[in-house]
Design a protein around this motif. Sequence first.
Motif, PDB file in Angstrom:
ATOM      1  N   ALA A 195       0.856  -1.085  -0.082  1.00  0.00           N
ATOM      2  CA  ALA A 195       0.119   0.023   0.051  1.00  0.00           C
ATOM      3  C   ALA A 195       0.917   1.228  -0.031  1.00  0.00           C
ATOM      4  O   ALA A 195       0.683   2.206  -0.898  1.00  0.00           O
ATOM      5  N   TRP A 196       1.768   0.983   0.754  1.00  0.00           N
ATOM      6  CA  TRP A 196       2.898   2.467   0.948  1.00  0.00           C
ATOM      7  C   TRP A 196       3.424   2.512  -0.393  1.00  0.00           C
ATOM      8  O   TRP A 196       3.869   3.721  -1.167  1.00  0.00           O
ATOM      9  N   ASP A 197       3.931   1.552  -1.316  1.00  0.00           N
ATOM     10  CA  ASP A 197       4.810   1.636  -2.429  1.00  0.00           C
ATOM     11  C   ASP A 197       3.814   2.090  -3.562  1.00  0.00           C
ATOM     12  O   ASP A 197       4.172   3.124  -4.144  1.00  0.00           O
ATOM     13  N   GLU A 198       2.661   1.532  -3.423  1.00  0.00           N
ATOM     14  CA  GLU A 198       1.632   2.150  -4.253  1.00  0.00           C
ATOM     15  C   GLU A 198       1.289   3.772  -4.181  1.00  0.00           C
ATOM     16  O   GLU A 198       1.364   4.349  -5.211  1.00  0.00           O
ATOM     17  N   LEU A 199       1.304   4.202  -3.021  1.00  0.00           N
ATOM     18  CA  LEU A 199       1.205   5.661  -2.672  1.00  0.00           C
ATOM     19  C   LEU A 199       2.334   6.521  -3.136  1.00  0.00           C
ATOM     20  O   LEU A 199       2.152   7.290  -3.762  1.00  0.00           O
ATOM     21  N   VAL A 200       3.612   5.917  -2.795  1.00  0.00           N
ATOM     22  CA  VAL A 200       4.523   6.682  -3.186  1.00  0.00           C
ATOM     23  C   VAL A 200       4.842   6.743  -4.751  1.00  0.00           C
ATOM     24  O   VAL A 200       5.460   7.738  -5.283  1.00  0.00           O
ATOM     25  N   GLU A 201       4.444   5.625  -5.547  1.00  0.00           N
ATOM     26  CA  GLU A 201       4.381   5.636  -7.053  1.00  0.00           C
ATOM     27  C   GLU A 201       3.529   6.891  -7.491  1.00  0.00           C
ATOM     28  O   GLU A 201       3.836   7.735  -8.373  1.00  0.00           O
ATOM     29  N   SER A 202       2.400   7.029  -6.910  1.00  0.00           N
ATOM     30  CA  SER A 202       1.585   8.216  -7.102  1.00  0.00           C
ATOM     31  C   SER A 202       2.146   9.574  -6.799  1.00  0.00           C
ATOM     32  O   SER A 202       2.085  10.383  -7.555  1.00  0.00           O
ATOM     33  N   LEU A 203       3.067   9.586  -5.560  1.00  0.00           N
ATOM     34  CA  LEU A 203       3.797  10.652  -5.405  1.00  0.00           C
ATOM     35  C   LEU A 203       4.497  11.126  -6.473  1.00  0.00           C
ATOM     36  O   LEU A 203       4.848  12.132  -6.869  1.00  0.00           O
ATOM     37  N   GLU A 204       5.396  10.004  -7.023  1.00  0.00           N
ATOM     38  CA  GLU A 204       6.369  10.254  -7.707  1.00  0.00           C
ATOM     39  C   GLU A 204       5.848  10.946  -9.191  1.00  0.00           C
ATOM     40  O   GLU A 204       6.501  11.932  -9.661  1.00  0.00           O
ATOM     41  N   GLY A 205       4.750  10.472  -9.636  1.00  0.00           N
ATOM     42  CA  GLY A 205       3.701  10.983 -10.763  1.00  0.00           C
ATOM     43  C   GLY A 205       3.911  12.458 -10.445  1.00  0.00           C
ATOM     44  O   GLY A 205       3.967  13.374 -11.480  1.00  0.00           O
ATOM     45  N   ILE A 206       3.323  12.907  -9.496  1.00  0.00           N
ATOM     46  CA  ILE A 206       3.349  14.554  -9.064  1.00  0.00           C
ATOM     47  C   ILE A 206       4.418  14.974  -8.975  1.00  0.00           C
ATOM     48  O   ILE A 206       4.552  16.358  -9.703  1.00  0.00           O
ATOM     49  N   VAL A 207       5.337  14.652  -8.286  1.00  0.00           N
ATOM     50  CA  VAL A 207       6.772  15.268  -8.162  1.00  0.00           C
ATOM     51  C   VAL A 207       7.287  15.530  -9.600  1.00  0.00           C
ATOM     52  O   VAL A 207       7.786  16.453  -9.861  1.00  0.00           O
ATOM     53  N   VAL A 208       7.396  14.299 -10.337  1.00  0.00           N
ATOM     54  CA  VAL A 208       8.166  14.330 -11.676  1.00  0.00           C
ATOM     55  C   VAL A 208       7.108  15.262 -12.654  1.00  0.00           C
ATOM     56  O   VAL A 208       8.096  16.056 -13.499  1.00  0.00           O
ATOM     57  N   LYS A 209       5.891  15.174 -12.903  1.00  0.00           N
ATOM     58  CA  LYS A 209       5.272  15.934 -13.756  1.00  0.00           C
ATOM     59  C   LYS A 209       4.286  17.031 -13.399  1.00  0.00           C
ATOM     60  O   LYS A 209       3.667  17.435 -14.196  1.00  0.00           O
ATOM     61  N   GLY A 210       4.385  17.285 -11.965  1.00  0.00           N
ATOM     62  CA  GLY A 210       3.487  18.351 -11.716  1.00  0.00           C
ATOM     63  C   GLY A 210       3.839  19.613 -12.324  1.00  0.00           C
ATOM     64  O   GLY A 210       5.087  19.904 -12.741  1.00  0.00           O
ATOM     65  N   LYS A 211       2.899  20.681 -12.515  1.00  0.00           N
ATOM     66  CA  LYS A 211       2.971  21.712 -13.091  1.00  0.00           C
ATOM     67  C   LYS A 211       3.613  22.718 -12.108  1.00  0.00           C
ATOM     68  O   LYS A 211       3.280  22.622 -10.905  1.00  0.00           O
ATOM     69  N   PRO A 212       4.471  23.739 -12.479  1.00  0.00           N
ATOM     70  CA  PRO A 212       4.975  24.650 -11.107  1.00  0.00           C
ATOM     71  C   PRO A 212       3.502  25.341 -10.521  1.00  0.00           C
ATOM     72  O   PRO A 212       2.381  25.688 -11.161  1.00  0.00           O
ATOM     73  N   PHE A 213       3.789  25.477  -9.216  1.00  0.00           N
ATOM     74  CA  PHE A 213       2.614  26.079  -8.438  1.00  0.00           C
ATOM     75  C   PHE A 213       2.534  27.424  -8.584  1.00  0.00           C
ATOM     76  O   PHE A 213       3.372  28.298  -9.012  1.00  0.00           O
ATOM     77  N   GLN A 214       1.159  27.790  -8.892  1.00  0.00           N
ATOM     78  CA  GLN A 214       0.752  29.177  -8.848  1.00  0.00           C
ATOM     79  C   GLN A 214       0.665  29.721  -7.468  1.00  0.00           C
ATOM     80  O   GLN A 214      -0.437  29.286  -6.993  1.00  0.00           O
ATOM     81  N   PHE A 215       1.582  30.622  -7.156  1.00  0.00           N
ATOM     82  CA  PHE A 215       1.278  31.253  -5.989  1.00  0.00           C
ATOM     83  C   PHE A 215       0.271  32.383  -6.010  1.00  0.00           C
ATOM     84  O   PHE A 215       0.005  33.244  -6.951  1.00  0.00           O
ATOM     85  N   ALA A 216      -0.436  32.725  -5.086  1.00  0.00           N
ATOM     86  CA  ALA A 216      -1.688  33.864  -4.904  1.00  0.00           C
ATOM     87  C   ALA A 216      -0.549  35.116  -4.749  1.00  0.00           C
ATOM     88  O   ALA A 216       0.112  35.044  -4.078  1.00  0.00           O
ATOM     89  N   ILE A 217      -1.149  36.236  -5.259  1.00  0.00           N
ATOM     90  CA  ILE A 217      -0.075  37.286  -4.789  1.00  0.00           C
ATOM     91  C   ILE A 217      -0.201  37.673  -3.414  1.00  0.00           C
ATOM     92  O   ILE A 217      -1.578  37.734  -2.883  1.00  0.00           O
ATOM     93  N   GLY A 218       0.783  37.865  -2.726  1.00  0.00           N
ATOM     94  CA  GLY A 218       0.922  38.199  -1.437  1.00  0.00           C
ATOM     95  C   GLY A 218       0.665  37.190  -0.504  1.00  0.00           C
ATOM     96  O   GLY A 218       0.625  37.317   0.887  1.00  0.00           O
ATOM     97  N   SER A 219       0.680  35.852  -1.072  1.00  0.00           N
ATOM     98  CA  SER A 219       0.525  34.762  -0.132  1.00  0.00           C
ATOM     99  C   SER A 219       1.713  34.295   0.766  1.00  0.00           C
ATOM    100  O   SER A 219       2.851  34.937   0.482  1.00  0.00           O
ATOM    101  N   ILE A 220       1.738  33.706   1.695  1.00  0.00           N
ATOM    102  CA  ILE A 220       2.572  33.411   2.654  1.00  0.00           C
ATOM    103  C   ILE A 220       3.166  31.988   2.558  1.00  0.00           C
ATOM    104  O   ILE A 220       2.587  30.924   2.673  1.00  0.00           O
ATOM    105  N   LEU A 221       4.375  31.983   2.292  1.00  0.00           N
ATOM    106  CA  LEU A 221       5.405  30.673   2.032  1.00  0.00           C
ATOM    107  C   LEU A 221       5.798  30.288   3.400  1.00  0.00           C
ATOM    108  O   LEU A 221       6.717  30.813   3.935  1.00  0.00           O
ATOM    109  N   LEU A 222       5.005  29.364   3.973  1.00  0.00           N
ATOM    110  CA  LEU A 222       5.484  29.009   5.429  1.00  0.00           C
ATOM    111  C   LEU A 222       6.328  27.456   5.404  1.00  0.00           C
ATOM    112  O   LEU A 222       5.634  26.600   5.024  1.00  0.00           O
TER     113      LEU A 222
END
Length: 227
Positions: free
Chosen positions: A88-115
Amino acid sequence: MHEPAAPSSRRFHVVFDVSDVINYFRSARLPTGIQRVQIEVVEYALRDASFDFSIACFTKEANYWVEVPRELFATLCTLSVGDFADSAWDELVESLEGIVVKGKPFQFAIGSILLNLGSSWWLQNYFVGVRFAKARFGILYVPFIHDLIRWRCQNFASPNCAAISRNGSRAFSLTPTFFWSIRRNTLADLQIAARKAGADREAAVIALDADFELLQPLVLKRSARHG
């Protein structure tokens, strides 16, 4: 460096930077102390926060942040501890890899706080990304400092680790809008490091039992001061 399209403005939006724990989960499972803090804070936000927020991770593949879906992060945190099957963990990490490798650059809201709840000094180009996001989107960068052991005791670190710490210390000191630290002695170390780097930044102690509802007015007040 990617340049996402400028998003619409939001009054109060927090981006929980969990780069540390997400990159850890890509190769390991059981979280360590600082990673457990990140998990607990974000899980609390998922349950009870009344403000708008996102979860994001800086990756070497994107050379920028990608958004981590809330449900995926929550499931990662649940399965990282307890008696769950490795499959179950391996399957979840595989999903994570797909997001990490193929994810689009994050769109910050103007003036947001990066914590930043964890540690990112070891991520190549991380502070370049922070400076870009500050210039492009007017974000406020706020790291949560757990300790400065690597800075104070570099002679006990491996040569490579000490070199990375030295090279990143000035960028780390100059980039944030202000700091939060976990305890008073960490705040004292932080103030010494900032003075040596020629940085004059506000800092405050935020204990681990702090309440989001009490912190929000503090953040808004300081955001207005630095915005």
